[in-house]
Every structure is written in structure tokens, then in C-alpha cells.
Write a protein that holds these residues in place. Structure first.
Motif, PDB file in Angstrom:
ATOM      1  N   SER A  90       0.826  -1.207   0.000  1.00  0.00           N
ATOM      2  CA  SER A  90       0.000   0.000   0.000  1.00  0.00           C
ATOM      3  C   SER A  90       0.859   1.255   0.000  1.00  0.00           C
ATOM      4  CB  SER A  90      -0.928  -0.003   1.219  1.00  0.00           C
ATOM      5  OG  SER A  90      -1.658   1.201   1.296  1.00  0.00           O
ATOM      6  N   THR A  91       1.896   1.266   0.811  1.00  0.00           N
ATOM      7  CA  THR A  91       2.789   2.426   0.884  1.00  0.00           C
ATOM      8  C   THR A  91       3.499   2.659  -0.447  1.00  0.00           C
ATOM      9  OG1 THR A  91       3.167   2.099   3.253  1.00  0.00           O
ATOM     10  CG2 THR A  91       4.807   3.387   2.059  1.00  0.00           C
ATOM     11  N   ALA A  92       3.998   1.584  -1.038  1.00  0.00           N
ATOM     12  CA  ALA A  92       4.737   1.707  -2.291  1.00  0.00           C
ATOM     13  C   ALA A  92       3.834   2.091  -3.456  1.00  0.00           C
ATOM     14  CB  ALA A  92       5.463   0.400  -2.590  1.00  0.00           C
ATOM     15  N   VAL A  93       2.645   1.515  -3.514  1.00  0.00           N
ATOM     16  CA  VAL A  93       1.702   1.859  -4.582  1.00  0.00           C
ATOM     17  C   VAL A  93       1.253   3.308  -4.445  1.00  0.00           C
ATOM     18  CG1 VAL A  93      -0.649   1.428  -5.430  1.00  0.00           C
ATOM     19  CG2 VAL A  93       0.900  -0.489  -5.018  1.00  0.00           C
ATOM     20  N   SER A  94       0.988   3.731  -3.215  1.00  0.00           N
ATOM     21  CA  SER A  94       0.525   5.107  -2.964  1.00  0.00           C
ATOM     22  C   SER A  94       1.518   6.142  -3.469  1.00  0.00           C
ATOM     23  CB  SER A  94       0.278   5.319  -1.465  1.00  0.00           C
ATOM     24  OG  SER A  94      -0.694   4.425  -0.984  1.00  0.00           O
ATOM     25  N   LEU A  97      -5.867  10.171  -5.396  1.00  0.00           N
ATOM     26  CA  LEU A  97      -6.342   8.811  -5.148  1.00  0.00           C
ATOM     27  C   LEU A  97      -5.972   8.312  -3.756  1.00  0.00           C
ATOM     28  CD1 LEU A  97      -5.339   7.240  -8.588  1.00  0.00           C
ATOM     29  CD2 LEU A  97      -7.639   7.886  -7.827  1.00  0.00           C
ATOM     30  N   THR A  98      -5.323   9.168  -2.975  1.00  0.00           N
ATOM     31  CA  THR A  98      -4.925   8.790  -1.619  1.00  0.00           C
ATOM     32  C   THR A  98      -5.715   9.586  -0.594  1.00  0.00           C
ATOM     33  OG1 THR A  98      -3.141  10.425  -1.512  1.00  0.00           O
ATOM     34  CG2 THR A  98      -2.601   8.269  -2.435  1.00  0.00           C
ATOM     35  N   LEU A  99      -5.667   9.144   0.633  1.00  0.00           N
ATOM     36  CA  LEU A  99      -6.394   9.820   1.705  1.00  0.00           C
ATOM     37  C   LEU A  99      -5.609   9.718   3.004  1.00  0.00           C
ATOM     38  CD1 LEU A  99      -7.692   7.202   3.337  1.00  0.00           C
ATOM     39  CD2 LEU A  99      -9.329   7.281   1.486  1.00  0.00           C
ATOM     40  N   ASP A 100      -5.892  10.628   3.918  1.00  0.00           N
ATOM     41  CA  ASP A 100      -5.243  10.605   5.228  1.00  0.00           C
ATOM     42  C   ASP A 100      -5.872   9.515   6.081  1.00  0.00           C
ATOM     43  OD1 ASP A 100      -3.413  12.758   4.897  1.00  0.00           O
ATOM     44  OD2 ASP A 100      -5.081  14.167   5.073  1.00  0.00           O
ATOM     45  N   CYS A 101      -5.023   8.707   6.702  1.00  0.00           N
ATOM     46  CA  CYS A 101      -5.494   7.597   7.528  1.00  0.00           C
ATOM     47  C   CYS A 101      -5.032   7.807   8.965  1.00  0.00           C
ATOM     48  CB  CYS A 101      -4.953   6.277   6.970  1.00  0.00           C
ATOM     49  SG  CYS A 101      -5.416   4.832   7.943  1.00  0.00           S
ATOM     50  N   ARG A 102      -5.954   8.068   9.852  1.00  0.00           N
ATOM     51  CA  ARG A 102      -5.601   8.304  11.260  1.00  0.00           C
ATOM     52  C   ARG A 102      -4.950   7.090  11.916  1.00  0.00           C
ATOM     53  NH1 ARG A 102     -10.585  11.756  13.975  1.00  0.00           N
ATOM     54  NH2 ARG A 102     -10.279  13.695  12.774  1.00  0.00           N
ATOM     55  N   PRO A 103      -5.515   5.880  11.751  1.00  0.00           N
ATOM     56  CA  PRO A 103      -4.875   4.718  12.406  1.00  0.00           C
ATOM     57  C   PRO A 103      -3.428   4.517  11.972  1.00  0.00           C
ATOM     58  CG  PRO A 103      -7.094   4.162  11.690  1.00  0.00           C
ATOM     59  CD  PRO A 103      -6.785   5.503  11.105  1.00  0.00           C
ATOM     60  N   CYS A 104      -3.166   4.773  10.662  1.00  0.00           N
ATOM     61  CA  CYS A 104      -1.808   4.566  10.143  1.00  0.00           C
ATOM     62  C   CYS A 104      -0.912   5.772  10.389  1.00  0.00           C
ATOM     63  CB  CYS A 104      -1.844   4.298   8.634  1.00  0.00           C
ATOM     64  SG  CYS A 104      -2.703   2.789   8.170  1.00  0.00           S
ATOM     65  N   GLY A 105      -1.530   6.937  10.554  1.00  0.00           N
ATOM     66  CA  GLY A 105      -0.752   8.153  10.679  1.00  0.00           C
ATOM     67  C   GLY A 105      -0.029   8.487   9.388  1.00  0.00           C
ATOM     68  N   ALA A 106      -0.638   8.102   8.249  1.00  0.00           N
ATOM     69  CA  ALA A 106       0.000   8.316   6.944  1.00  0.00           C
ATOM     70  C   ALA A 106      -1.079   8.578   5.898  1.00  0.00           C
ATOM     71  CB  ALA A 106       0.831   7.111   6.554  1.00  0.00           C
ATOM     72  N   ARG A 107      -0.625   8.903   4.700  1.00  0.00           N
ATOM     73  CA  ARG A 107      -1.549   9.098   3.586  1.00  0.00           C
ATOM     74  C   ARG A 107      -1.340   7.944   2.608  1.00  0.00           C
ATOM     75  NH1 ARG A 107      -4.732  13.215   1.856  1.00  0.00           N
ATOM     76  NH2 ARG A 107      -5.266  13.212  -0.370  1.00  0.00           N
ATOM     77  N   HIS A 108      -2.417   7.236   2.287  1.00  0.00           N
ATOM     78  CA  HIS A 108      -2.255   6.103   1.378  1.00  0.00           C
ATOM     79  C   HIS A 108      -3.472   5.934   0.484  1.00  0.00           C
ATOM     80  CE1 HIS A 108      -4.998   3.716   3.840  1.00  0.00           C
ATOM     81  NE2 HIS A 108      -4.253   3.971   4.908  1.00  0.00           N
TER      82      HIS A 108
END
Length: 362
Positions: free
Chosen positions: A134-138, A145-156
Motif C-alpha cells: 500500500s505504501t509503495a503503490v501510494s 487517489l490517496t487519503l489521510d489515515c488516522r490509524p496509520c498516521g500516513a496518507r495512502h
């Protein structure tokens, strides 16, 4: 042709081979459409409800297919299926993957699929954990096409698009303990240039879950009726089920007319193909019972007995020694159903690698 719901139920049970046949799992009719694997392991339970033959792991592959959900599919079918599930237009693509968090991505349409599929091909050359992919594809796709994800603390990448484009990107998946591993398919094919073969998916749905309507098939595919209609086969037979217009492939009409309700008793897993029909009110007419079979989260399994969904079931294992199956019946079970349920619980235990089973009927 006119028919009532009991005829439809009898036909579907036979069409899906729930009377149990002597065939390798990969040759079962339900593999024409695929068998959803939610929760993990459910697909193998669904196959065991139809045949006692062991699964040939080389013949089947777990991939994200219909609606981006994990399905067991025939390995040989995967390249054609990737093309059949490719969106038919930009509007169709947006309808399938756009949600409020990624609304700005709607104009990308089919290109969103293409970017994601190509990113999978560039990134996944060996087995990788889902989060790593997911990180590499993002990092390789349009930021809309990506969004902020609170649980991950990242954008993917949007989870819906990630899974919808996986098969076109030539990847499959497997579960290793609590981890999802993504790996390249043996035959990755090429990224589809356009949709091809949607009519085969339509026919498979109608043959296994028909008679049905275009709206029901579109819902299964994850698109809209408007996008599906141009590919609707023109050689179908109209069946009126309790006065409601539906359709069946012409070569299935004789089997439909001859279908009689079998006495098979089966413990169907939560995502069993029989429960994938979108006319839930036909399968379970009582609305309150529908809510017990199809929950928002954590569906139970369903008990098939007397040609009807006669209850629900849940199972709990005590290590590798005993599987305890608790059945909640909707009413009085058919005669001898208890013995048959106990036999099916032993089948279920075998699929789960548990030595034996005990059944409680509530």
C-alpha cells in the motif's frame, strides 16, 4: 414461464450443486463466478458443502475480484476475469471506487485503475506484506487517489481502489497468521486496455443465482444498471417469479423447469455463493430473519434444510480437538435434520483442521 419462489430455491440449490457432487473443487459450477472468502477460510467451507474431494491448491487462487472482495477463483480464469471486471467507462470506474474521502479523484475514471494496476506491477515482484505494498503503490499514483489515515498516521491509497485494481495488477493474496501477504500471480497477463467478457460474468450470475434482474447482477458486480445494460445478453429467457420479471440463460430453462426441492442439509458459511444473491427477500422472506442472516458486521453461517434457510450457525473451536457448532433455528427443523447437521458439522471440523464436532441446537 411463470414460477414461484420455491421453484427458484430448488433450482439454485441444484445449480450450485449443494446436493454434493463427486467433482474436484475447481470443476464446481460456483467457480464460474468465484467463491468469496469472507472471513478467511469461508471459501473452502463453501466448497466442502458441495464436494468431498480435496482442494487442488494449484488450480485455485485467492484474489481480489468482484467488488474488490477476496474470492477463490480458478487460476486459469484469472486473465479473462481481470478484463471482465475492468470498468466500461470513466463514469463506471468512478461509480465503483469513488467515496467521499477521494471524491476529487472522480475525473480520473479508468486512469485511476490503470495507474494503480501498473503500480502493483512495478512494486510487487515478490511476496510482500499488504501495508508495504500500500505504501509503495501510494507513492506511484495521483495524490487525489490517496487519503489521510488516522490509524496509520500516513496518507495512502483508497482501500476500495487498492483492492479493485489488484487483479488487473497481476497480484493475488494469501493469509499468513494475522498478516495479509500480496504476491505476483504466476500468469500476470497484462493490464487490460478495455473491458472484455462482462457478458460471461452476467451469464454465470444468472445461471447460479437466477432467475434474476439486471439491477441484481449490477449490484453483485459493483456497478450500476445503466453501465451494465449495454452488455446484457440478448438470448435470455424471461421468467416471472411470483409476477416479478427476471431472466435465466436459455440453456438453463430445462433444468429450471425440472428442478425439485432436494432434502440436502448444509451448513453454509457466511459468504457462501448461495447467500450472494441480491434478492434477499426471496431467499429469506421474513424481514427480521434477513437481519439475522445478513448483518452489518460479523455474519453467521446459514443452515440450509428442507430447501429453505432454516436458521443460522456459529462455531467455536477448542484448540484442534473440538469444534462446537451452535445452531439457532428459525422454527421446527425438518425431520432428521439434526442428524444431518451433526454430519455437516464434522465436515466443517475437517475443513478447519479440528478432530471432531459437537452441535447445540437452540
Amino acid at each position: 414461464m411463470d414460477a414461484d419462489r420455491s421453484k427458484v430455491m430448488a433450482y439454485r440449490i441444484l445449480a450450485q450443486q449443494l446436493h454434493r457432487v463427486d467433482l474436484p473443487p475447481a470443476e464446481l459450477a460456483v467457480l464460474d463466478l468465484g467463491v468469496q472468502d469472507t472471513p478467511y477460510g469461508a471459501a473452502r467451507q463453501a466448497l466442502a458443502a458441495r464436494t468431498s474431494k480435496p482442494v487442488d491448491d494449484a488450480a485455485l487462487r485467492l484474489v481480489w475480484s468482484h467488488r474488490g472482495a477476496p474470492h477463490l477463483q480458478r487460476t486459469t480464469d484469472l486473465p479473462a476475469l481481470a478484463a471482465a471486471l475492468w470498468p466500461v467507462s470513466d463514469a463506471d470506474a468512478a461509480a465503483r471506487f469513488v467515496t467521499t474521502p477521494v471524491k476529487a479523484a472522480a475525473p480520473l475514471g479508468v486512469d485511476a485503475y490503470r495507474q494503480t494496476a501498473e503500480a502493483f506491477r512495478a512494486v510487487v515482484g515478490a511476496p510482500m506484506l499488504k501495508g508495504e505494498v500500500s505504501t509503495a503503490v501510494s507513492a506511484r499514483i495521483d495524490p487525489t487517489l490517496t487519503l489521510d489515515c488516522r490509524p496509520c498516521g500516513a496518507r495512502h491509497i483508497s482501500g476500495a481502489l487498492f483492492q479493485l485494481a489488484g487483479l488487473a495488477g497481476g497480484v493475488g493474496l494469501r493469509v499468513d497468521g494475522s498478516a495479509t501477504v500480496i504476491e505476483p500471480l504466476a500468469d500476470r497477463g497484462t493490464t487490460p486496455k478495455k473491458m472484455a467478457g462482462l457478458d460471461a460474468v452476467i451469464r454465470a450470475y444468472l445461471r447460479l443465482l437466477g432467475p434474476a434482474t439486471a439491477a441484481e447482477v449490477a449490484k453483485f458486480v459493483g456497478t450500476t444498471q445503466a453501465h451494465l445494460k449495454p452488455y446484457w445478453p440478448d438470448d435470455l429467457t424471461e421468467i416471472r417469479v411470483d409476477g416479478r420479471k427476471a431472466f435465466l440463460p436459455a440453456d438453463a430453462v430445462d433444468a429450471f423447469a425440472a428442478a425439485e426441492r432436494p432434502d440436502a442439509v448444509r451448513l453454509l458459511p457466511p459468504s457462501d455463493p448461495f447467500l450472494q444473491a441480491r434478492d434477499r427477500a426471496l431467499i429469506v422472506p421474513d424481514k427480521a430473519r434477513q437481519g439475522e442472516v445478513w448483518r452489518i458486521l460479523g455474519n453467521p453461517g446459514a443452515v440450509l434444510a428442507g430447501g429453505e434457510i432454516a436458521g443460522t450457525w456459529r462455531a467455536k473451536s477448542s484448540g484442534r480437538k473440538l469444534l462446537t457448532v451452535t445452531v439457532t433455528a428459525f422454527g421446527k427443523l425438518p425431520k432428521n435434520a439434526r442428524d444431518a447437521i451433526e454430519a455437516e458439522a464434522e465436515v466443517l471440523a475437517g475443513v478447519r483442521g479440528v478432530a471432531g464436532a459437537a452441535v447445540t441446537v437452540e
